[in-house]
Design a protein around this motif. Sequence first.
Motif, PDB file in Angstrom:
ATOM      1  N   ASP A  98       0.807  -1.223   0.000  1.00  0.00           N
ATOM      2  CA  ASP A  98       0.000   0.000   0.000  1.00  0.00           C
ATOM      3  C   ASP A  98       0.840   1.273   0.000  1.00  0.00           C
ATOM      4  OD1 ASP A  98       1.061  -0.124   2.484  1.00  0.00           O
ATOM      5  OD2 ASP A  98      -0.829  -0.231   3.565  1.00  0.00           O
ATOM      6  N   GLN A 100       2.843   2.398   2.086  1.00  0.00           N
ATOM      7  CA  GLN A 100       3.092   3.071   3.362  1.00  0.00           C
ATOM      8  C   GLN A 100       4.584   3.093   3.657  1.00  0.00           C
ATOM      9  OE1 GLN A 100       0.080   1.074   6.069  1.00  0.00           O
ATOM     10  NE2 GLN A 100      -0.088   3.202   6.692  1.00  0.00           N
ATOM     11  N   ARG A 202      -1.684   5.011   3.805  1.00  0.00           N
ATOM     12  CA  ARG A 202      -2.007   4.082   2.729  1.00  0.00           C
ATOM     13  C   ARG A 202      -2.516   4.860   1.510  1.00  0.00           C
ATOM     14  NH1 ARG A 202      -4.380  -0.773   1.474  1.00  0.00           N
ATOM     15  NH2 ARG A 202      -3.434  -2.093   3.027  1.00  0.00           N
TER      16      ARG A 202
END
Length: 319
Positions: A98, A100, A202
């Motif tokens: 994602d 992150q 995210r």
Amino acid sequence: MKVEKLTILIPVYNEQECLEMLYQRLVNVADKLEEVETEFLFVNDGSRDDSLQIIKRLQRSDKRVALLDLSRNFGKEVAMTAGIDYATGDALVIIDADLQDPPELIGEMLKGIEDGYDDVYAKRSNRKGETWMKKSTSKLYYRMLKKISDIPVQEDTGDYRMFSKRAIDALRRLKENERNMKGLFSFIGFKKKPIYYERDPRIAGKTKWNYWKLVNLAAQGFMSTSKVPLRLISIMGIFVSLIAFLYLIFVVVRAAIWGDPVSGYPSMVSIILFLGGGQMLALGIIGEYLGIVFSETKKRPIYYVNEYSTGDVAEAGND
Ligand code: UDP
Ligand code: MG
């Protein structure tokens, strides 16, 4: 230590919105790494959306893309384990799908490995887009884990980290079923080095974690790295019996001197309830450990693979 090939391991569970963007960022980073071959190993952890199709499409146009498709959803810990087993690189970095974990850190991590470190881990200096509740519970958890576990744990560190060849080999030798990867990463030891970064929110899709899953992971973290909870039970037992013993002496002496009119029913009930609760808790903790023993003795395989293909094979198959 010169790294010839770097495996980028991406555990994927329902990440169709993120994959294209992730792939682009990874390509940008990989293209900058001169003299190092790269492999993008996508571990599809039983996604129910189009993630698998997207990975296969990427694979058709890029030989660096490898796909490991697990037979069902096993959870991130197992997905990482499978990826570590199938990685072909002599260095390996684990990164969330994602975004992150900013892929741009990979270059710096690789430098750490080439400088002779075995585990270069990204340490969060802040966490954008996460709730106050999640931040503070995670902080408390790390602090407690650090206190009670026998091996040092890296605080505020996720799974975004890069391993050297010998760290990868060490991880492959750990075959336990009840896996808490953070505990295992600490367990193997070797030379570790932090890199500081700001964790991004995210980019798309939803987090796969809820509080129940986190509580489970946390409990597993405690129990798989430490025997302290068991010891606490014994200490509490000794403590309570000691108090009970002193109280007994007091009651006997008091009865001998002043006689013994019946009284104290409420205090007796509360003591019985207190001890009953304590015993239940103690049994529960012992049961948790017994459960771990139970699942380990079954010696089941940790995961099953539905399909594994490297970019080369996929290309040959399509021509
Ligand atoms: N993930 C996985 N299997 C699961 C749950 C998550 O492989 O059962 C992957 C997910 O696709 C992502 C990474 O683990 O790449 C981290 O998941 P997520 O972002 O949901 O966790 P968070 O960042 O909220 O802790
Ligand atoms: Mg995430």
